[in-house]
Design a protein around this motif. Structure first.
Motif, PDB file in Angstrom:
ATOM      1  N   MET A  46       0.811  -1.218   0.000  1.00  0.00           N
ATOM      2  CA  MET A  46       0.000   0.000   0.000  1.00  0.00           C
ATOM      3  C   MET A  46       0.850   1.278   0.000  1.00  0.00           C
ATOM      4  O   MET A  46       0.322   2.372  -0.047  1.00  0.00           O
ATOM      5  N   ARG A  47       2.162   1.120   0.035  1.00  0.00           N
ATOM      6  CA  ARG A  47       3.066   2.259   0.147  1.00  0.00           C
ATOM      7  C   ARG A  47       2.946   3.245  -1.007  1.00  0.00           C
ATOM      8  O   ARG A  47       3.008   4.451  -0.814  1.00  0.00           O
ATOM      9  N   SER A  48       2.791   2.740  -2.224  1.00  0.00           N
ATOM     10  CA  SER A  48       2.682   3.618  -3.394  1.00  0.00           C
ATOM     11  C   SER A  48       1.991   2.856  -4.517  1.00  0.00           C
ATOM     12  O   SER A  48       1.826   1.630  -4.446  1.00  0.00           O
ATOM     13  N   ASP A  49       1.617   3.570  -5.557  1.00  0.00           N
ATOM     14  CA  ASP A  49       1.010   2.913  -6.715  1.00  0.00           C
ATOM     15  C   ASP A  49       1.997   1.964  -7.383  1.00  0.00           C
ATOM     16  O   ASP A  49       1.630   0.883  -7.836  1.00  0.00           O
ATOM     17  N   ALA A  50       3.262   2.361  -7.413  1.00  0.00           N
ATOM     18  CA  ALA A  50       4.291   1.499  -8.007  1.00  0.00           C
ATOM     19  C   ALA A  50       4.462   0.219  -7.190  1.00  0.00           C
ATOM     20  O   ALA A  50       4.598  -0.878  -7.754  1.00  0.00           O
ATOM     21  N   SER A  51       4.454   0.331  -5.875  1.00  0.00           N
ATOM     22  CA  SER A  51       4.543  -0.848  -5.010  1.00  0.00           C
ATOM     23  C   SER A  51       3.338  -1.755  -5.194  1.00  0.00           C
ATOM     24  O   SER A  51       3.468  -2.986  -5.232  1.00  0.00           O
ATOM     25  N   TRP A  52       2.168  -1.159  -5.289  1.00  0.00           N
ATOM     26  CA  TRP A  52       0.928  -1.898  -5.483  1.00  0.00           C
ATOM     27  C   TRP A  52       1.004  -2.751  -6.754  1.00  0.00           C
ATOM     28  O   TRP A  52       0.761  -3.949  -6.732  1.00  0.00           O
ATOM     29  N   THR A  53       1.385  -2.120  -7.849  1.00  0.00           N
ATOM     30  CA  THR A  53       1.448  -2.818  -9.128  1.00  0.00           C
ATOM     31  C   THR A  53       2.536  -3.882  -9.122  1.00  0.00           C
ATOM     32  O   THR A  53       2.303  -5.017  -9.544  1.00  0.00           O
ATOM     33  N   ALA A  54       3.730  -3.529  -8.635  1.00  0.00           N
ATOM     34  CA  ALA A  54       4.842  -4.487  -8.602  1.00  0.00           C
ATOM     35  C   ALA A  54       4.509  -5.687  -7.715  1.00  0.00           C
ATOM     36  O   ALA A  54       4.831  -6.831  -8.066  1.00  0.00           O
ATOM     37  N   SER A  55       3.869  -5.428  -6.602  1.00  0.00           N
ATOM     38  CA  SER A  55       3.508  -6.512  -5.680  1.00  0.00           C
ATOM     39  C   SER A  55       2.555  -7.498  -6.331  1.00  0.00           C
ATOM     40  O   SER A  55       2.743  -8.718  -6.252  1.00  0.00           O
ATOM     41  N   HIS A  56       1.540  -6.977  -6.974  1.00  0.00           N
ATOM     42  CA  HIS A  56       0.551  -7.854  -7.594  1.00  0.00           C
ATOM     43  C   HIS A  56       1.123  -8.571  -8.816  1.00  0.00           C
ATOM     44  O   HIS A  56       0.790  -9.723  -9.082  1.00  0.00           O
ATOM     45  N   ARG A  57       1.987  -7.885  -9.530  1.00  0.00           N
ATOM     46  CA  ARG A  57       2.629  -8.518 -10.690  1.00  0.00           C
ATOM     47  C   ARG A  57       3.466  -9.720 -10.231  1.00  0.00           C
ATOM     48  O   ARG A  57       3.445 -10.776 -10.857  1.00  0.00           O
ATOM     49  N   SER A  58       4.168  -9.569  -9.107  1.00  0.00           N
ATOM     50  CA  SER A  58       5.013 -10.656  -8.623  1.00  0.00           C
ATOM     51  C   SER A  58       4.194 -11.810  -8.036  1.00  0.00           C
ATOM     52  O   SER A  58       4.619 -12.961  -8.086  1.00  0.00           O
ATOM     53  N   ALA A  59       3.029 -11.532  -7.492  1.00  0.00           N
ATOM     54  CA  ALA A  59       2.199 -12.573  -6.875  1.00  0.00           C
ATOM     55  C   ALA A  59       1.318 -13.302  -7.882  1.00  0.00           C
ATOM     56  O   ALA A  59       0.804 -14.385  -7.597  1.00  0.00           O
ATOM     57  N   SER A  60       1.159 -12.751  -9.056  1.00  0.00           N
ATOM     58  CA  SER A  60       0.230 -13.290 -10.042  1.00  0.00           C
ATOM     59  C   SER A  60       0.503 -14.750 -10.389  1.00  0.00           C
ATOM     60  O   SER A  60      -0.400 -15.579 -10.383  1.00  0.00           O
ATOM     61  N   ALA A  61       1.749 -15.067 -10.695  1.00  0.00           N
ATOM     62  CA  ALA A  61       2.079 -16.438 -11.116  1.00  0.00           C
ATOM     63  C   ALA A  61       1.760 -17.461 -10.030  1.00  0.00           C
ATOM     64  O   ALA A  61       1.193 -18.526 -10.321  1.00  0.00           O
ATOM     65  N   SER A  62       2.084 -17.137  -8.786  1.00  0.00           N
ATOM     66  CA  SER A  62       1.824 -18.102  -7.715  1.00  0.00           C
ATOM     67  C   SER A  62       0.329 -18.329  -7.513  1.00  0.00           C
ATOM     68  O   SER A  62      -0.107 -19.457  -7.230  1.00  0.00           O
ATOM     69  N   VAL A  63      -0.463 -17.285  -7.685  1.00  0.00           N
ATOM     70  CA  VAL A  63      -1.914 -17.446  -7.538  1.00  0.00           C
ATOM     71  C   VAL A  63      -2.461 -18.335  -8.658  1.00  0.00           C
ATOM     72  O   VAL A  63      -3.280 -19.225  -8.407  1.00  0.00           O
ATOM     73  N   TRP A  64      -2.010 -18.118  -9.880  1.00  0.00           N
ATOM     74  CA  TRP A  64      -2.522 -18.926 -10.995  1.00  0.00           C
ATOM     75  C   TRP A  64      -2.059 -20.376 -10.901  1.00  0.00           C
ATOM     76  O   TRP A  64      -2.824 -21.298 -11.234  1.00  0.00           O
ATOM     77  N   VAL A  65      -0.833 -20.611 -10.441  1.00  0.00           N
ATOM     78  CA  VAL A  65      -0.364 -21.989 -10.244  1.00  0.00           C
ATOM     79  C   VAL A  65      -1.195 -22.659  -9.151  1.00  0.00           C
ATOM     80  O   VAL A  65      -1.608 -23.820  -9.283  1.00  0.00           O
ATOM     81  N   GLY A  66      -1.449 -21.933  -8.066  1.00  0.00           N
ATOM     82  CA  GLY A  66      -2.287 -22.473  -6.992  1.00  0.00           C
ATOM     83  C   GLY A  66      -3.697 -22.774  -7.465  1.00  0.00           C
ATOM     84  O   GLY A  66      -4.286 -23.799  -7.096  1.00  0.00           O
ATOM     85  N   PHE A  67      -4.239 -21.896  -8.299  1.00  0.00           N
ATOM     86  CA  PHE A  67      -5.571 -22.133  -8.856  1.00  0.00           C
ATOM     87  C   PHE A  67      -5.582 -23.421  -9.681  1.00  0.00           C
ATOM     88  O   PHE A  67      -6.469 -24.260  -9.521  1.00  0.00           O
ATOM     89  N   ALA A  68      -4.600 -23.580 -10.559  1.00  0.00           N
ATOM     90  CA  ALA A  68      -4.533 -24.788 -11.404  1.00  0.00           C
ATOM     91  C   ALA A  68      -4.400 -26.046 -10.550  1.00  0.00           C
ATOM     92  O   ALA A  68      -5.081 -27.051 -10.799  1.00  0.00           O
ATOM     93  N   ALA A  69      -3.552 -25.992  -9.533  1.00  0.00           N
ATOM     94  CA  ALA A  69      -3.380 -27.148  -8.646  1.00  0.00           C
ATOM     95  C   ALA A  69      -4.668 -27.453  -7.881  1.00  0.00           C
ATOM     96  O   ALA A  69      -5.025 -28.634  -7.707  1.00  0.00           O
ATOM     97  N   SER A  70      -5.386 -26.423  -7.458  1.00  0.00           N
ATOM     98  CA  SER A  70      -6.633 -26.666  -6.723  1.00  0.00           C
ATOM     99  C   SER A  70      -7.712 -27.249  -7.632  1.00  0.00           C
ATOM    100  O   SER A  70      -8.512 -28.071  -7.188  1.00  0.00           O
ATOM    101  N   VAL A  71      -7.725 -26.850  -8.893  1.00  0.00           N
ATOM    102  CA  VAL A  71      -8.688 -27.431  -9.833  1.00  0.00           C
ATOM    103  C   VAL A  71      -8.380 -28.907 -10.045  1.00  0.00           C
ATOM    104  O   VAL A  71      -9.294 -29.743 -10.050  1.00  0.00           O
ATOM    105  N   ILE A  72      -7.113 -29.243 -10.182  1.00  0.00           N
ATOM    106  CA  ILE A  72      -6.734 -30.653 -10.350  1.00  0.00           C
ATOM    107  C   ILE A  72      -7.136 -31.462  -9.122  1.00  0.00           C
ATOM    108  O   ILE A  72      -7.716 -32.554  -9.245  1.00  0.00           O
ATOM    109  N   ALA A  73      -6.856 -30.933  -7.939  1.00  0.00           N
ATOM    110  CA  ALA A  73      -7.239 -31.638  -6.706  1.00  0.00           C
ATOM    111  C   ALA A  73      -8.759 -31.766  -6.598  1.00  0.00           C
ATOM    112  O   ALA A  73      -9.279 -32.795  -6.153  1.00  0.00           O
TER     113      ALA A  73
END
Length: 112
Positions: free
Chosen positions: A41-68
């Motif tokens: 929440m520190r800045s708009d740049a932090s907000w975007t960078a944070s979500h960009r870095s977390a995106s892949a892990s969320v999508w991998v987790g989603f795919a794994a949960s669908v398989i399970a």
């Protein structure tokens, strides 16, 4: 058990969509939706960078949960229970990993 196996992948899908929108800049920094830590929440740049870095892990987790979930739905007996438990564990791990990754990226962001 089928309800559990069905609900958590949907929650990860919604989380993935929110994270993706924030990573693309379509969801601005706010107090309702997204990964909200002091660092993100520190800045708009932090907000975007944070979500960009977390995106892949969320999508991998989603795919794994669908398989399970599919394993849980397609099975019977103890395998159904194990599949449902796996879906919940994947949800929790994905959430923790996404938070840690996003927080680190937010702290590393150079914009105050």
């Amino acid at each position: 058990m089928e309800v559990i196996a069905g609900v958590f992948p949907v929650l990860l899908l919604v989380t993935g969509i929110v994270v993706e929108l924030a990573a693309r800049g379509d969801l601005r920094r706010n107090r309702l939706a997204g990964i909200r830590t002091v660092a993100t929440m520190r800045s708009d740049a932090s907000w975007t960078a944070s979500h960009r870095s977390a995106s892949a892990s969320v999508w991998v987790g989603f795919a794994a949960s669908v398989i399970a979930a599919v394993v849980s739905f397609a099975s019977s007996g103890i395998v159904t229970t194990i599949g449902a438990i796996a879906v919940v564990v994947i949800f929790v791990l994905t959430t923790v990993i996404a938070l840690v990754v996003a927080n680190r990226a937010g702290r590393a962001s150079t914009s105050p």
